[in-house]
Structure formats: structure tokens, C-alpha cells
Design a protein around this motif. Structure first.
Motif, PDB file in Angstrom:
ATOM      1  N   LYS A  88    -102.876  67.233  27.343  1.00 30.61           N
ATOM      2  CA  LYS A  88    -102.417  66.102  28.308  1.00 30.61           C
ATOM      3  C   LYS A  88    -102.582  64.752  27.595  1.00 30.61           C
ATOM      4  CE  LYS A  88    -107.343  65.574  29.713  1.00 30.61           C
ATOM      5  NZ  LYS A  88    -108.098  65.400  31.069  1.00 30.61           N
ATOM      6  N   GLN A  89    -103.077  64.656  26.385  1.00 27.55           N
ATOM      7  CA  GLN A  89    -102.955  63.458  25.604  1.00 27.55           C
ATOM      8  C   GLN A  89    -102.116  63.262  24.396  1.00 27.55           C
ATOM      9  OE1 GLN A  89    -107.278  62.691  24.606  1.00 27.55           O
ATOM     10  NE2 GLN A  89    -107.798  61.662  26.596  1.00 27.55           N
ATOM     11  N   MET A  90    -101.146  64.479  24.589  1.00 25.40           N
ATOM     12  CA  MET A  90    -100.373  64.609  23.472  1.00 25.40           C
ATOM     13  C   MET A  90     -98.761  64.135  23.747  1.00 25.40           C
ATOM     14  SD  MET A  90     -99.110  68.270  21.737  1.00 25.40           S
ATOM     15  CE  MET A  90    -100.903  68.697  21.236  1.00 25.40           C
ATOM     16  N   PHE A  91     -98.116  63.441  22.721  1.00 28.79           N
ATOM     17  CA  PHE A  91     -96.694  63.256  22.588  1.00 28.79           C
ATOM     18  C   PHE A  91     -96.189  64.490  21.752  1.00 28.79           C
ATOM     19  CE2 PHE A  91     -97.564  58.774  24.418  1.00 28.79           C
ATOM     20  CZ  PHE A  91     -96.322  58.948  25.162  1.00 28.79           C
ATOM     21  N   PHE A  92     -95.320  64.983  22.264  1.00 27.55           N
ATOM     22  CA  PHE A  92     -94.745  65.921  21.495  1.00 27.55           C
ATOM     23  C   PHE A  92     -93.103  66.357  21.803  1.00 27.55           C
ATOM     24  CE2 PHE A  92     -95.137  67.814  25.880  1.00 27.55           C
ATOM     25  CZ  PHE A  92     -93.967  68.549  26.079  1.00 27.55           C
ATOM     26  N   ARG A  93     -92.653  66.990  20.933  1.00 24.72           N
ATOM     27  CA  ARG A  93     -91.002  67.076  20.846  1.00 24.72           C
ATOM     28  C   ARG A  93     -90.609  68.889  20.954  1.00 24.72           C
ATOM     29  NH1 ARG A  93     -87.756  62.971  18.955  1.00 24.72           N
ATOM     30  NH2 ARG A  93     -85.974  64.549  19.251  1.00 24.72           N
ATOM     31  N   GLY A 143     -99.818  66.355  13.106  1.00 20.62           N
ATOM     32  CA  GLY A 143    -100.194  67.564  12.917  1.00 20.62           C
ATOM     33  C   GLY A 143     -98.806  68.526  12.805  1.00 20.62           C
ATOM     34  N   GLY A 144     -98.986  69.705  12.861  1.00 19.96           N
ATOM     35  CA  GLY A 144     -98.239  70.660  12.415  1.00 19.96           C
ATOM     36  C   GLY A 144     -97.671  71.430  13.640  1.00 19.96           C
ATOM     37  N   ILE A 197     -91.293  56.182  19.019  1.00 22.96           N
ATOM     38  CA  ILE A 197     -92.052  57.056  17.703  1.00 22.96           C
ATOM     39  C   ILE A 197     -90.736  57.902  17.009  1.00 22.96           C
ATOM     40  CG2 ILE A 197     -93.390  59.227  17.367  1.00 22.96           C
ATOM     41  CD1 ILE A 197     -94.451  58.751  20.105  1.00 22.96           C
ATOM     42  N   PRO A 198     -90.946  57.522  15.742  1.00 22.65           N
ATOM     43  CA  PRO A 198     -89.781  58.254  14.878  1.00 22.65           C
ATOM     44  C   PRO A 198     -89.756  59.706  15.038  1.00 22.65           C
ATOM     45  CG  PRO A 198     -91.289  56.978  13.406  1.00 22.65           C
ATOM     46  CD  PRO A 198     -91.944  57.194  14.875  1.00 22.65           C
ATOM     47  N   ASP A 199     -88.345  60.129  14.810  1.00 20.82           N
ATOM     48  CA  ASP A 199     -87.988  61.552  15.097  1.00 20.82           C
ATOM     49  C   ASP A 199     -89.007  62.296  14.242  1.00 20.82           C
ATOM     50  OD1 ASP A 199     -86.121  61.071  17.114  1.00 20.82           O
ATOM     51  OD2 ASP A 199     -84.478  60.992  15.495  1.00 20.82           O
ATOM     52  N   PRO A 200     -89.204  63.669  14.724  1.00 20.96           N
ATOM     53  CA  PRO A 200     -90.251  64.640  13.854  1.00 20.96           C
ATOM     54  C   PRO A 200     -89.301  65.088  12.870  1.00 20.96           C
ATOM     55  CG  PRO A 200     -89.382  65.794  15.642  1.00 20.96           C
ATOM     56  CD  PRO A 200     -88.870  64.418  16.082  1.00 20.96           C
ATOM     57  N   VAL A 201     -90.078  65.510  11.606  1.00 16.53           N
ATOM     58  CA  VAL A 201     -89.666  66.239  10.479  1.00 16.53           C
ATOM     59  C   VAL A 201     -89.913  67.846  10.538  1.00 16.53           C
ATOM     60  CG1 VAL A 201     -89.645  66.422   8.185  1.00 16.53           C
ATOM     61  CG2 VAL A 201     -89.835  64.304   9.088  1.00 16.53           C
TER      62      VAL A 201
END
Length: 236
Positions: A88-93, A143-144, A197-201
């Protein structure tokens, strides 16, 4: 008595003692003695001239080479791939490629909070024990990658409001950073997005690689005598 006679003074009997210089002469310092005055760290160790030691906080002595790992050819292998829904506290893609998601059947051990991947043949032997999910490759802000086991609709197409809002959040996360929080009053997830937030790698791995890492070490149920099946059936 002739008062005009000259009186000769008698010599003084007070003799001043001879004072000798008791100071010892300073020994001459030779080059050999100079070497001996240097600090010796230990037997057999080379001498260290303390006069040449620098300040331990000298920036020049502490500065490191800021060369990146990438330029040095350093690789960071992916060793762990968790399986869980976004916190719930995570921004994710979510990965935009259809190749990075897979519809499968899993067994969730709720007490242990662990997911086990089940082959279709074994799943047919366990009616009611498995559930259909879509494993979606996700990347958190920190993180990964991890796999999100998002519940699929029932065979009749019905979905809960929780499942509908989660599926919509997964679609938004393909292009935006998303955060999901449960709203018990609505029985659905509230969704927040961020464009700062920058795009993920994304790591250069395939879905097959992620499955092997996430469900290796006994988390693939592909035989009847698997420990999880025996546990569910009450067998030793």
C-alpha cells in the motif's frame, strides 16, 4: 710606635672552591643515531618516519574513485524475485509487454504467505485448491522486480470490485507510477499516480527467467507427492 709605618694586609685565608662544570657533553648525533630515533612498528617491520605522516582527515587521502560499476564491467545478477501484490505504500510500474505476464494456476499458503506455481496437469487433480491468476511483472520505485499474482475473473466472467480496481490500476501502471490503497468503504482500491519519478530500468531478463527464479527451489508443484500437496491432504 711609628704610626707612619705602612701596614701590610695579611693575605685572606678564605679560599674559593673551584667549581667544576658537571654538565655532560651532548653526544653527537650521527646519521645512524637519527635512523634509530624513528618509530619502529615491530620486529622486522620497516621504520616509519612520523615526521612525514599526513593528517588522517586529509581529503586527498580519503577521496575514492567515483567510477560507476557499469563502467567497470560489474554485473548484478538477479537472485530473488518475490511474488506478492503491490504494498500500500509502494509506487510501482507494470511491464508493458504482453510477454512479461502469464496466466497460471497457483496455490497460496495463507499462513506462510507463500505462492506455489502449479502445472495444469497437477491443478486438475486438486479441485478447489488452486486459483487462476495473472502473473504480472512489476517494478517498484526502490528495489528489484516482483511478480504480482492478480486474480483472474471467474469462469462466468464475474469479478469483485477489488479485482476490477486492481486490474485498472495495473493498466495505468504501464505508463505511470501507481500506488494502490485499500478503501474498505468502497470495497475497492484507491489509486494515486505520479509523473515526477523517472521511468524504471527493466532488467534484461525473460518471463521464463523470472519464473525460474521466483518458483525455483521447490516452489513448482509438478508431481503428486510434492510436500505442499501432502500437507493439503493431511499426509506426512
Amino acid at each position: 710606635m711609628d704610626t707612619n709605618a705602612k701596614t701590610t694586609a695579611a693575605p685572606s685565608t678564605d679560599v674559593q672552591p673551584e667549581i667544576k662544570d658537571t654538565k655532560q657533553p651532548k653526544p653527537k648525533t650521527s646519521a645512524k643515531n637519527s635512523e634509530a630515533s624513528k618509530t619502529v612498528l615491530g620486529a622486522g617491520s620497516p621504520s616509519v618516519d612520523t615526521s612525514s605522516l599526513t593528517d588522517p582527515f586529509d581529503p586527498a587521502a580519503l577521496r575514492i574513485d567515483a567510477t560507476s560499476d557499469a563502467s567497470l564491467g560489474v554485473e548484478r545478477p538477479l537472485l530473488v524475485v518475490p511474488v506478492h501484490k503491490p504494498h500500500k505504500q509502494m509506487f510501482f510500474r507494470t511491464h508493458p509487454s504482453p510477454d512479461m505476464r502469464l496466466d497460471v494456476r497457483v496455490i497460496e499458503l495463507e499462513t506462510e504467505r507463500e505462492y506455489y506455481l502449479v502445472t495444469p496437469a497437477i491443478a486438475q487433480m486438486l479441485p478447489g485448491e488452486t486459483k487462476a491468476v495473472r502473473l504480472i511483472t512489476c517494478m517498484p520505485r526502490f528495489g528489484g522486480p516482483f511478480l504480482w499474482p492478480m486474480k483472474l475473473p471467474n469462469p462466468d466472467g464475474r469479478e469483485s470490485t477489488w479485482a476490477v480496481s486492481a486490474r485498472k490500476a495495473a493498466g495505468l501502471a504501464e505508463t505511470k507510477w501507481v500506488r494502490m490503497q485499500a478503501n474498505q468503504a468502497l470495497a475497492a482500491y484507491d489509486v494515486s499516480t505520479s509523473t515526477h519519478i523517472p521511468d524504471p530500468v527493466w532488467p534484461d531478463v525473460s518471463m521464463q527467467d523470472l519464473l525460474r527464479i521466483a518458483f525455483g527451489d521447490g516452489r513448482l508443484i509438478d508431481r503428486e507427492d510434492h510436500p505442499v500437496i501432502r500437507q493439503l491432504l493431511g499426509l506426512r
